[in-house]
Design an enzyme around this catalytic site. Structure first.
Site, short mmCIF file in Angstrom:
data_model
loop_
_atom_site.label_atom_id
_atom_site.label_comp_id
_atom_site.label_asym_id
_atom_site.label_seq_id
_atom_site.Cartn_x
_atom_site.Cartn_y
_atom_site.Cartn_z
N HIS A 163 -1.40 1.44 -4.23
CA HIS A 163 -1.87 2.83 -4.16
C HIS A 163 -0.97 3.77 -4.96
O HIS A 163 -0.92 4.97 -4.69
CB HIS A 163 -1.94 3.30 -2.70
CG HIS A 163 -3.05 2.62 -1.94
ND1 HIS A 163 -3.07 2.50 -0.57
CD2 HIS A 163 -4.19 2.00 -2.38
CE1 HIS A 163 -4.17 1.84 -0.20
NE2 HIS A 163 -4.85 1.54 -1.27
N GLY A 202 3.00 -4.76 8.82
CA GLY A 202 2.85 -3.33 9.07
C GLY A 202 1.63 -2.68 8.46
O GLY A 202 1.72 -1.58 7.94
N CYS A 234 -5.57 5.09 -20.08
CA CYS A 234 -4.85 3.89 -20.54
C CYS A 234 -3.87 3.38 -19.49
O CYS A 234 -3.21 2.37 -19.71
CB CYS A 234 -4.12 4.17 -21.85
SG CYS A 234 -2.68 5.24 -21.66
N CYS A 246 -1.89 8.05 -16.64
CA CYS A 246 -3.05 8.42 -17.45
C CYS A 246 -4.26 7.68 -16.90
O CYS A 246 -4.21 6.46 -16.74
CB CYS A 246 -2.81 8.03 -18.91
SG CYS A 246 -4.32 8.12 -19.89
N ALA A 259 2.89 -4.33 14.86
CA ALA A 259 3.10 -3.82 16.22
C ALA A 259 1.90 -4.09 17.12
O ALA A 259 2.02 -4.13 18.34
CB ALA A 259 3.39 -2.33 16.16
N GLU A 260 0.73 -4.23 16.51
CA GLU A 260 -0.49 -4.44 17.31
C GLU A 260 -1.41 -5.39 16.55
O GLU A 260 -1.19 -5.66 15.37
CB GLU A 260 -1.20 -3.10 17.53
CG GLU A 260 -1.53 -2.38 16.22
CD GLU A 260 -2.07 -0.97 16.38
OE1 GLU A 260 -2.40 -0.55 17.49
OE2 GLU A 260 -2.18 -0.29 15.34
N GLN A 315 0.85 -1.20 0.00
CA GLN A 315 0.00 0.00 0.00
C GLN A 315 0.87 1.24 0.00
O GLN A 315 0.39 2.34 -0.17
CB GLN A 315 -0.84 0.06 1.27
CG GLN A 315 -1.84 -1.04 1.40
CD GLN A 315 -2.52 -0.97 2.75
OE1 GLN A 315 -3.57 -0.37 2.89
NE2 GLN A 315 -1.94 -1.58 3.73
N ASN A 316 2.15 1.06 0.24
CA ASN A 316 3.02 2.23 0.43
C ASN A 316 3.34 2.91 -0.89
O ASN A 316 3.52 2.26 -1.92
CB ASN A 316 4.30 1.82 1.15
CG ASN A 316 4.01 1.32 2.54
OD1 ASN A 316 2.93 1.57 3.05
ND2 ASN A 316 4.94 0.61 3.14
N CYS A 357 -3.15 9.12 -25.67
CA CYS A 357 -4.47 8.50 -25.91
C CYS A 357 -5.61 9.47 -25.63
O CYS A 357 -6.77 9.07 -25.68
CB CYS A 357 -4.62 7.24 -25.06
SG CYS A 357 -5.04 7.59 -23.34
P1 NAD Z 1 -1.88 2.26 8.92
O1 NAD Z 1 -1.27 3.54 9.34
O2 NAD Z 1 -3.38 2.21 8.87
O3 NAD Z 1 -1.39 1.07 9.88
C1 NAD Z 1 -0.03 0.84 10.17
C2 NAD Z 1 0.07 -0.36 11.08
O4 NAD Z 1 1.44 -0.69 11.24
C3 NAD Z 1 -0.51 -0.10 12.48
O5 NAD Z 1 -1.23 -1.25 12.88
C4 NAD Z 1 0.74 0.11 13.33
O6 NAD Z 1 0.58 -0.28 14.67
C5 NAD Z 1 1.74 -0.79 12.62
N1 NAD Z 1 3.14 -0.39 12.76
C6 NAD Z 1 3.67 0.85 12.82
N2 NAD Z 1 5.02 0.80 12.85
C7 NAD Z 1 5.35 -0.52 12.83
C8 NAD Z 1 6.58 -1.24 12.84
N3 NAD Z 1 7.75 -0.63 12.89
N4 NAD Z 1 6.53 -2.60 12.78
C9 NAD Z 1 5.34 -3.27 12.72
N5 NAD Z 1 4.15 -2.63 12.72
C10 NAD Z 1 4.15 -1.29 12.76
O7 NAD Z 1 -1.23 1.85 7.54
P2 NAD Z 1 -1.82 1.09 6.32
O8 NAD Z 1 -2.60 -0.09 6.79
O9 NAD Z 1 -0.72 0.90 5.36
O10 NAD Z 1 -2.89 2.10 5.71
C11 NAD Z 1 -2.53 3.45 5.53
C12 NAD Z 1 -2.69 3.98 4.12
O11 NAD Z 1 -1.87 5.15 4.00
C13 NAD Z 1 -2.15 3.06 3.08
O12 NAD Z 1 -3.13 3.02 2.12
C14 NAD Z 1 -0.90 3.72 2.50
O13 NAD Z 1 -1.05 3.87 1.11
C15 NAD Z 1 -0.87 5.11 3.04
N6 NAD Z 1 0.41 5.49 3.71
C16 NAD Z 1 1.59 5.17 3.11
C17 NAD Z 1 2.78 5.53 3.72
C18 NAD Z 1 4.07 5.15 3.02
O14 NAD Z 1 4.10 5.05 1.80
N7 NAD Z 1 5.14 4.92 3.78
C19 NAD Z 1 2.78 6.19 4.95
C20 NAD Z 1 1.54 6.52 5.53
C21 NAD Z 1 0.35 6.13 4.90
#
Ligand code: NAD
Length: 280
Positions: free
Chosen positions: A132, A206, A143, A140, A247-248, A114-115, A169
């Site tokens: 994401h 994470g 396309c 685009c 972490a949780e 998701q990052n 396109c």
């Molecule tokens: P989230 O913030 O909803 O959840 C993060 C989870 O990771 C939490 O449960 C937290 O307790 C846990 N966590 C934090 N640090 C940790 C570690 N060091 N080790 C293990 N667990 C850890 O994140 P999500 O579920 O990815 O959803 C957030 C949305 O925001 C995503 O869609 C993403 O695209 C975007 N986002 C991306 C970035 C990035 O690219 N680095 C940063 C922030 C948000």
């Protein structure tokens, strides 16, 4: 804890098609805050979450106006994108390198993330699906062709007749990063679903697993059907082992996932890889 790390290593080595699903928690140890962890951006500033939803609405209603703000040096929108652009300077942490190592051993077949920070690719993973999108790329909306900032020539876009930038396109170009409320690009979504349906092990790292439709991929992997993908092949699913490293606990814990290894990905993933190396 040691037992769970060994169990994860054994499960990984025995798997035929292991994939990783990752979220913002992977990158907190690189210094990028997550959204919903205790120090997360939304947890600290719930108003910021509401504001983030406005960008896509603006783009949909008036893409030209969106782009005018996007490139205006004095706008909050430009500052927000420049802040994201700064993520380009961030480096991967030991958790990212562990997943890259796991790919090199042949155990891990792909990473669905998701990052938007591009850190899995920087760490060396070659089969990464950026669900994401990614910072510093453009797409685009017709396309799905991707562009680098040089190809878009952001500096010269300010001649207003060039806005919004268009693809060959004729589709409108936007940032690759998927805005809140924007559908997931079809190519990325299809590839992710294919991987989820193919895997026999999913290592979820994470993520709070509350952002949909990404958070539905574990359900799709386990049952072959999910609320976001209603077509069902009728093929029985093979047994899929689902491991969380977080972490949780999350909504998946104790329901969809087989077990949770609780702690930091930057510490736990290298330990898992160390155990994998002992077995191989
Ligand atoms: P989230 O913030 O909803 O959840 C993060 C989870 O990771 C939490 O449960 C937290 O307790 C846990 N966590 C934090 N640090 C940790 C570690 N060091 N080790 C293990 N667990 C850890 O994140 P999500 O579920 O990815 O959803 C957030 C949305 O925001 C995503 O869609 C993403 O695209 C975007 N986002 C991306 C970035 C990035 O690219 N680095 C940063 C922030 C948000």
């Amino acid at each position: 804890m040691n037992d769970l790390i060994k169990r994860a290593a054994e499960d990984l080595v025995q798997s035929e098609h292991a994939i990783a699903l990752t979220g913002a928690g992977m990158s907190t140890e690189s210094g990028i805050p997550d959204f919903r962890g205790p120090d997360g951006i939304w947890t600290q500033d719930p108003e910021a979450e509401k504001k983030a939803y406005e960008a896509y609405e603006m783009f949909k209603i008036n893409p030209r106006k969106f782009w005018e703000e996007r490139i205006d040096p004095d706008s909050a929108m430009r500052r927000m994108f420049e802040m994201f652009g700064e993520l380009n300077k961030v480096l991967p942490n030991p958790g990212h390198f562990a997943l890259a190592e796991l790919e090199k051993t042949g155990v891990l077949k792909s990473v669905l993330t998701q990052n938007v920070d591009g850190l899995h690719t920087k760490a060396g993973n070659t089969n990464v699906v950026e669900y994401h999108g990614v910072i510093n790329k453009f797409r685009c909306i017709k396309c799905a062709n991707r562009f680098t900032p040089d190809e878009i020539d952001l500096d010269n876009l300010s001649a207003k007749s060039n806005l919004p930038p268009l693809c060959e396109c004729s589709g409108i170009i936007k940032d690759d990063g998927v805005f809140f409320g924007e559908p997931i690009p079809e190519d990325v979504r299809n590839k992710s679903e294919e991987e989820a349906l193919k895997c026999d092990l999913m290592l979820i790292c994470g993520t709070s697993a509350v952002v949909y439709p990404f958070a539905d991929l574990p359900t799709l992997a386990k049952f072959g059907i999910s609320r976001f993908r209603t077509s069902y092949s009728g093929e029985p699913r093979q047994k899929v082992t689902i491991i969380e490293v977080n972490a949780e606990s999350t909504p998946l814990t104790g329901t969809i996932s087989d077990y949770l290894i609780q702690g930091k990905t930057g510490e736990l993933l290298p330990r898992i890889v160390e155990e994998v190396r002992k077995i191989l």
